[in-house]
Design an enzyme around this catalytic site. Structure first.
Site, mmCIF file in Angstrom:
data_model
loop_
_atom_site.group_PDB
_atom_site.id
_atom_site.type_symbol
_atom_site.label_atom_id
_atom_site.label_comp_id
_atom_site.label_asym_id
_atom_site.label_seq_id
_atom_site.Cartn_x
_atom_site.Cartn_y
_atom_site.Cartn_z
ATOM 1 N N LYS A 5 -3.434 3.833 17.995
ATOM 2 C CA LYS A 5 -4.704 3.522 17.345
ATOM 3 C C LYS A 5 -6.176 4.270 18.061
ATOM 4 O O LYS A 5 -6.041 4.233 18.941
ATOM 5 C CB LYS A 5 -5.584 2.490 16.891
ATOM 6 C CG LYS A 5 -5.384 2.397 15.052
ATOM 7 C CD LYS A 5 -5.324 0.775 15.287
ATOM 8 C CE LYS A 5 -4.386 0.051 13.768
ATOM 9 N NZ LYS A 5 -4.676 0.930 12.377
ATOM 10 N N ARG B 114 4.039 -3.609 6.548
ATOM 11 C CA ARG B 114 4.774 -3.765 5.924
ATOM 12 C C ARG B 114 6.541 -4.064 6.148
ATOM 13 O O ARG B 114 6.715 -5.078 5.753
ATOM 14 C CB ARG B 114 5.661 -2.031 4.699
ATOM 15 C CG ARG B 114 5.288 -0.895 5.878
ATOM 16 C CD ARG B 114 5.235 -0.009 5.235
ATOM 17 N NE ARG B 114 3.724 0.399 5.805
ATOM 18 C CZ ARG B 114 3.247 1.564 5.440
ATOM 19 N NH1 ARG B 114 3.125 2.387 4.341
ATOM 20 N NH2 ARG B 114 1.825 1.843 5.416
HETATM 21 N N1 BES Z 1 -3.793 -3.190 10.353
HETATM 22 C C1 BES Z 1 -3.536 -1.928 9.600
HETATM 23 C C2 BES Z 1 -4.709 -1.268 8.356
HETATM 24 C C3 BES Z 1 -6.046 -1.277 9.041
HETATM 25 C C4 BES Z 1 -7.174 -0.510 9.114
HETATM 26 C C5 BES Z 1 -6.501 -3.333 8.257
HETATM 27 C C6 BES Z 1 -8.594 -0.927 8.649
HETATM 28 C C7 BES Z 1 -8.168 -2.836 7.975
HETATM 29 C C8 BES Z 1 -8.179 -2.648 8.216
HETATM 30 C C9 BES Z 1 -2.313 -1.365 9.328
HETATM 31 O O1 BES Z 1 -1.366 -1.973 9.911
HETATM 32 C C10 BES Z 1 -2.684 0.974 9.232
HETATM 33 O O2 BES Z 1 -2.193 0.978 10.841
HETATM 34 N N2 BES Z 1 -1.643 1.359 7.961
HETATM 35 C C11 BES Z 1 -1.953 2.654 8.390
HETATM 36 C C12 BES Z 1 -0.451 2.743 7.692
HETATM 37 C C13 BES Z 1 -0.539 4.405 8.025
HETATM 38 C C14 BES Z 1 -0.080 4.407 9.800
HETATM 39 C C15 BES Z 1 0.788 5.046 7.080
HETATM 40 C C16 BES Z 1 -3.656 2.916 8.442
HETATM 41 O O3 BES Z 1 -4.053 2.513 6.939
HETATM 42 O O4 BES Z 1 -3.768 3.864 8.494
HETATM 43 MN MN MN Z 2 -1.234 -0.495 11.954
#
Ligand code: BES
Ligand code: MN
Ligand code: ZN
Length: 485
Positions: free
Chosen positions: A262, A336
């Site tokens: 990230k 997931r």
């Molecule tokens: N934990 C994150 C989602 C999230 C984002 C929670 C902001 C709280 C605040 C999740 O694991 C994630 O990284 N999701 C990605 C999915 C993508 C790679 C398809 C996302 O939402 O960008």
């Molecule tokens: Mn994630």
């Protein structure tokens, strides 16, 4: 600041301490004559002439030692409005700087049950603060004495509110802890300590998970020096062994994204990526504390998503507990993977009446619903309706989002049974939910709550002062209480 509530009947006709009194929607104070002195009465009457009566709360400093708070009971109040009033009163206490209050329940004119209980519940929830890492803490102790004979909350109901507060605060504590403290090893330990409340706790460590074949879950944690766990918490409040209700939570203690790293900005927020699991834990603690007459099980997957020499790579293919294979195209779509194994396992082992999972699953749900609603995805209309209704009632709102086979198609993979992200079609929250649905093998009624926008409140909300909200604990407690107990 901590708040102590006493329900003792002090029979003070005209008490000298700070008063919390209730009036109708127009701040009519004629009924208060027997509770305050005549000079206070005329003082307040005078000031009311120039007050904004549209407000819910007004306060009058009759002298430096005594404040009179008037809480206006507007028309058609709902229980959540009463809780909000209590929370609002907390704001005034902060400002008022006085520590002793007498709340007179005889002044309440309302048909709503447990009026005082809801008012104080809101106040209590709003008062939560996470300050264990602050060297300087406020030592202020607020005491609220509830007096009067009408509109009181029974001792049993007081205990129910208390259990719900403790469950919510436990969830908030877990969510607030930083990643270096609450890593999966520590988290599992804290869950083990819930045994003392009568919960049956089972901890599956990596060795056991390998044996079971939970490779989707294990893959997420393999880059971390911490362990990966699946923990089950059982509450058997019924003597029979009727099918339990099941609650499943995403417990990613910190989500760096893994090799699909990230960006740095706001990555610290990912300390709350275990909020789904915390809601499940808080709910289970609450059920045990109030000895709920229900069989329920909580299942959480605890893991840390880190990059590293042993971390999972984009392109890796893993075989999940269900037997289905997954191509990992993005290691940041890890929630997931955690839930996939947890859901299949829960369905197979406990054969529940329904499964509700909670997860901070997608940033996309924040784009759709912000911090007003959690996303609800479900294969069952009855369960959905129940959830939507109780969500309105406790003001932990949900908005139903679609599932459809055309969305499902988007996660088919060339090289495995499926891939963990879709590259075309958008609808990121829905395709994540479609992914989860593939791991329910026996058509168990299921609801997935994407709480990414609800778990943490930067600026505070009605019933929290900012930080972890504990979203989900009160929602699911209400679901159980209203429909299953
Ligand atoms: N934990 C994150 C989602 C999230 C984002 C929670 C902001 C709280 C605040 C999740 O694991 C994630 O990284 N999701 C990605 C999915 C993508 C790679 C398809 C996302 O939402 O960008
Ligand atoms: Mn994630
Ligand atoms: Zn995540």
């Amino acid at each position: 600041m901590s708040i102590q509530i006493n329900y003792k009947n002090i029979d003070l006709k005209k008490p000298s301490t700070n008063l919390v009194l209730f009036v109708d929607e127009n701040f009519n104070i004629n009924g208060l004559k027997k509770h305050i002195t005549s000079s206070e009465f005329s003082y307040v009457s005078d000031l009311l002439k120039n007050s904004d009566l549209k407000k819910n709360l007004l306060f009058f400093e009759v002298n430096s030692k005594k404040t009179i708070f008037l809480v206006s009971i507007k028309k058609d109040l709902k229980t959540s409005d009463i809780e909000n009033l209590g929370a609002k009163f907390h704001g005034y206490i902060n400002y008022d700087k006085k520590n002793d209050y007498l709340l007179n329940s005889d002044t309440i004119n309302s048909k709503i049950e447990n009026f005082v209980g809801h008012f104080l519940h809101g106040l209590k929830l709003k008062s939560y603060e996470f300050n264990i890492y602050k060297s300087k803490k406020s030592k202020r102790l607020i005491s609220i004495n509830v007096t009067g004979n009408k509109n009181k909350t029974s001792v049993q109901n007081q205990l129910r509110f208390k259990a719900l507060e403790e469950g919510t605060f436990f969830a908030r504590d877990l969510v607030s802890e930083p990643g270096n403290i609450l890593h999966p090893d520590e988290y599992a330990k804290r869950l083990s300590s819930l045994k003392k409340h009568g919960l049956k706790i089972n901890i599956y460590d990596e060795k056991k998970l390998k044996k079971l074949g939970m490779n989707a879950l294990l893959g997420v944690g393999q880059g971390s020096i911490r362990g990966t766990y699946l923990v089950t918490m059982e509450w058997n409040g019924l003597k029979n062994n009727s099918k339990p209700l099941a609650f499943v939570g995403k417990g990613v203690c910190f989500d760096t994204g893994g090799i699909s790293l990230k960006p740095a900005k706001f990555m610290e927020d990912m300390t709350y990526d275990m909020a789904g699991s915390a809601a499940v834990v808080g709910l289970m603690k609450n059920l045990a504390l109030r000895k709920a007459k229900i069989n329920a099980v909580g299942v959480v997957g605890l893991v840390e998503n880190m990059p590293g020499g042993n971390a999972q790579r984009p392109g890796d293919i893993v075989k999940s507990y269900s037997g289905k294979t997954i191509e990992i195209l993005n290691t940041d779509a890890e929630g997931r993977l955690v839930l996939a194994d947890a859901l299949t396992f829960t369905e197979k082992k406990f054969k529940p009446r329904f499964m509700v999972d909670l997860a901070t699953l997608t940033g996309a749900i924040i784009v759709s619903l912000g911090s007003e609603y959690a996303g609800l995805f479900s294969n069952d209309d009855k369960l959905s309706k129940q959830l939507l209704d109780v969500g309105e009632k406790v003001d932990e709102k949900l908005w139903r989002m679609p599932l459809h086979k055309n969305f499902d198609k988007l996660i088919n993979s060339k090289n495995a049974d499926m891939q963990n992200i879709n590259y075309v079609g958008g609808a990121g929250s829905t395709t994540a939910a479609q992914f989860l649905q593939r791991f329910i093998l026996n058509k168990t009624p299921w609801a997935h709550l994407d709480i990414a926008g609800m778990a943490f409140s930067k600026y505070g909300g009605a019933l929290n002062s900012g930080g972890a909200t504990g979203y989900g604990v009160r929602l699911l407690n209400q679901l159980i209480e209203e429909h299953y107990e």
